[in-house]
Design a protein around this motif. Structure first.
Motif, short mmCIF file in Angstrom:
data_model
loop_
_atom_site.label_atom_id
_atom_site.label_comp_id
_atom_site.label_asym_id
_atom_site.label_seq_id
_atom_site.Cartn_x
_atom_site.Cartn_y
_atom_site.Cartn_z
N ASP A 1 17.50 8.94 14.21
CA ASP A 1 16.74 8.80 12.98
C ASP A 1 17.41 7.83 12.00
N THR A 2 18.73 7.93 11.84
CA THR A 2 19.42 7.09 10.85
C THR A 2 19.35 5.60 11.23
N VAL A 3 19.45 5.31 12.53
CA VAL A 3 19.34 3.91 12.97
C VAL A 3 17.92 3.39 12.73
N VAL A 4 16.92 4.22 13.05
CA VAL A 4 15.53 3.77 12.85
C VAL A 4 15.24 3.60 11.36
N GLN A 5 15.69 4.53 10.53
CA GLN A 5 15.52 4.35 9.09
C GLN A 5 16.15 3.04 8.62
N ALA A 6 17.33 2.72 9.15
CA ALA A 6 18.02 1.48 8.75
C ALA A 6 17.19 0.26 9.13
N LEU A 7 16.69 0.23 10.36
CA LEU A 7 15.95 -0.93 10.85
C LEU A 7 14.58 -1.09 10.20
N SER A 8 13.97 0.04 9.80
CA SER A 8 12.57 0.03 9.35
C SER A 8 12.35 -0.56 7.98
N GLY A 9 13.42 -0.67 7.19
CA GLY A 9 13.28 -1.12 5.81
C GLY A 9 13.21 0.02 4.80
N ILE A 10 13.02 1.27 5.26
CA ILE A 10 12.86 2.37 4.29
C ILE A 10 14.17 2.67 3.58
N MET A 11 15.30 2.47 4.28
CA MET A 11 16.60 2.74 3.68
C MET A 11 16.92 1.69 2.62
N ASP A 12 16.63 0.42 2.93
CA ASP A 12 16.88 -0.66 1.97
C ASP A 12 16.01 -0.50 0.73
N ALA A 13 14.84 0.12 0.89
CA ALA A 13 13.90 0.27 -0.23
C ALA A 13 14.23 1.48 -1.11
N THR A 14 15.12 2.35 -0.64
CA THR A 14 15.38 3.62 -1.31
C THR A 14 16.73 3.59 -2.01
N GLY A 15 16.76 3.95 -3.30
CA GLY A 15 18.02 4.00 -4.03
C GLY A 15 17.98 3.13 -5.28
N GLN A 16 19.09 3.12 -6.00
CA GLN A 16 19.19 2.33 -7.22
C GLN A 16 19.31 0.85 -6.88
#
Lengths: 406, 406
Positions: B167-182
């Motif tokens: 899950d963490t690798v897919v979140q990283a690749l998908s763009g959702i991680m880059d879009a989330t946070g300050q």
């Protein structure tokens, strides 16, 4: 609308050429929902996401818009021709008719359309359609084979049914915001960086409609469908729910790492961040070797997963000291070759350039050259390319639809 | 497994009593998938989420486990009786048989089960089922009405199909991680605080299976289904995709606020955080009055949405100066009464105590007293309570199934 003049631009890859090489994206295959008629009273995001999935599966979706058009026609981002990409990405493949539901003639037309429909979808506040004489109970009683789906913030019943639902409020209430971000007290609850509550409610709406269509084929019975954004978002929270419902612990926000495994986290390289997931000793050994630190394998602080988890801050600091010596891209290549689950933390503008994403048609170019999201539902037998028409102009199909259902 | 001895405990509300009062949660209604047989080769999270939804809709789901059991049986959190709540929340309502797919006799049994099945679901790496002689192409050729669904990290085709997907690798690749946070540079990409890529892939799997079952009723044709976690997660990214595909801008991470409207953000009160969503001048005026600051309505810095958006840091600071004078609960009550979209940022342990969540049966208590997630798919005609049996013990139904399919 704020002008977005300071932003970096991105050059899109040539989707069409690559997609043509892929037999799974055959545009001529039959659609699974060929012959299914959907009357679409939705607006903005949760409802249109649901009906966009129906259109991608080949249903004929007639989007009924107010005379001024769906709100998203007046929201950016805009293309140079003035059209809204927000509207396009939610409505490609649909037909449009502009109607005033309080006007008698338009109301009669809508009644005739519903009489011939397989599915109605709406996402007004509960009660709005009933006040228009088009409510779910009334319509499914009149048309016993009809599937009538309502999507709302909190659902058609319960004490909060009338509350206004915006994605940010639903994310706040659902627990997903409290679960996302760096640990307290330094870190704060963090909004998921997309309207996940809206989109997941749309997907759940599609799921329920397809279930109801299948059950109708078996039994002849239609049904109302009641989807709530809060229910849908809570359904994503499986790990935290396990913690609450199992040992009855209050789950705590822990940043990017895994609660029970380490190293299973994001790490900074020289220029950018990567995710590394090593859930067992075998992967840890591969990682130590790939990082040029075979001595960590037997290091007493690190030699079991439980110890790495307990000492995760030390593991992370030691790993980042090595990772910072090279770029994210180089490390991903090196670690991937060594068999370690790894990935760049990508901006979505890079995600859509991945050959894997292009090959699977996840971004598709419509006949007129505009690009939208593809469909993640891939079938061997059925069309998996999704809808092929651009989003309709306001009332583009109005005259034809008026004639057809008169 | 790390011991969780430091965590705060939570007292669960009395779900059963409240649920009984609700006619929508009638446990005796027929299920939409009555009579549907699913052979379930899944493990851990994405696949079991899909087959759990099938079980909740009333399908008979036979979960085939390796002789040592699904991995999640050996993952916490655990109940006092030693059972895993991870396994329970994913597998309530299913039957279990333990089989060795490389053993000839077990293999023959599985072939007989598939011959009678409507649906097969598996989430091994692409190729594993084919090597066992049970691959999607082979099985759908042999049984032309079969729906055979495969869920994987990256899909059954494409250059990354063999890559390990966490899950963490897919979140990283998908763009959702880059879009989330300050925002950068201070803020960093942030993992969504639940395994959203796994769960959404499971929901997409359910969507595709239901679509395929409906199409089969119409045409007699079965199909393979190919769902990828990366495709599914990318499908959530509609706002960032609009930005990339419309004006071709690289989207930027902006924390908890809305890109185009203000105040539409989270705010600190005396003790806790709340979300407030005011997307127009009318709501802004209501808010200024409710905060006791009617002078802000005509304040030149704040009197249009564009100005509030441009000066959002000043708006936020001024609002928080007022909000910090009272508690989050009091402000939510006050602002809600004034007609402003507002909500507490809740931990999921508080979410499940909301009357709205209880009334809709989103947490359900099974016959033996254990609690799991309810179903968000609510129907007027069909059972919307979901599966009512606890998760099976390993091989609990083994003998009966061996007899039935011999």
């Amino acid at each position: 609308m704020v002008e977005e003049t300071h932003q970096k631009t991105v050059k899109l890859p040539h989707f069409t050429k690559l997609q043509k090489q892929n037999p799974h994206l055959d545009k001529t295959k039959p659609y699974p929902l060929d012959g299914t008629l959907v009357i679409d009273f939705t607006h903005v995001l949760s409802g249109p996401t649901c009906t966009r999935m129906l259109a991608d599966a080949g249903a004929r979706v007639i989007h009924i818009e107010r005379p001024t058009g769906d709100d998203t026609r007046h929201m950016g981002p805009y293309l140079k021709d003035g059209s809204s990409e927000y509207f396009r990405i939610c409505n490609a493949g649909k037909e449009s008719i502009a109607l005033d539901l309080k006007n008698d003639k338009d109301h009669q037309l809508v009644e005739k359309m519903i009489a011939k429909a397989d599915v109605v979808v709406e996402n007004f506040r509960p009660g709005v359609m009933a006040r228009l004489g088009l409510g779910p109970e009334e319509m499914t009683k009149k048309h016993p084979r009809l599937i009538y789906a309502s999507i709302s913030g909190f659902g058609q019943y319960g004490p909060m049914k009338q509350d206004a639902a915006y994605d940010t409020v639903v994310q706040a209430l659902s627990g997903i915001m409290d679960a996302t971000g760096q640990p307290a007290p330094k870190g704060r609850p963090t909004r998921v960086g997309t309207s996940v509550s809206d989109v997941v409610a749309g997907i759940m709406g599609y799921s329920a409609i397809m279930t109801a269509l299948y059950a109708r084929e078996k039994t002849g019975k239609g049904t109302t469908v009641d989807i709530s954004m809060l229910d849908s978002t809570l359904s994503l929270m499986v790990q935290d729910l396990m913690t609450v419902l199992g040992p009855n612990f209050v789950p705590e926000r822990i940043g990017n790492r895994h609660p029970y495994m380490y190293p299973f986290d994001t790490f900074m390289c020289k220029d950018d961040m990567i995710a590394i997931c090593c859930g067992n000793n075998h992967l840890w050994e591969l990682l130590c070797n790939a990082l040029g630190k075979p001595e960590w394998i037997n290091e007493p602080k690190f030699n079991t997963n439980n110890k790495r988890e307990a000492n995760w801050e030390a593991v992370k600091a030691d790993m980042e000291a090595v990772l910072k010596q090279d770029t994210a891209d180089n490390w991903v290549q090196k670690l991937d070759a060594a068999g370690i689950p790894v990935g760049n933390v990508k901006n979505v503008s890079d995600t859509i350039k991945m050959p894997q994403v292009i090959d699977r048609g996840m971004i598709k170019t419509l006949a007129d050259g505009n690009s939208v999201l593809g469909t993640p539902l891939k079938y061997g037998t059925w069309n998996s390319y999704g809808a092929q028409k651009d989003s309709p102009k306001l009332n583009e199909n109005g005259d034809a639809i008026r004639k057809e259902f008169k």
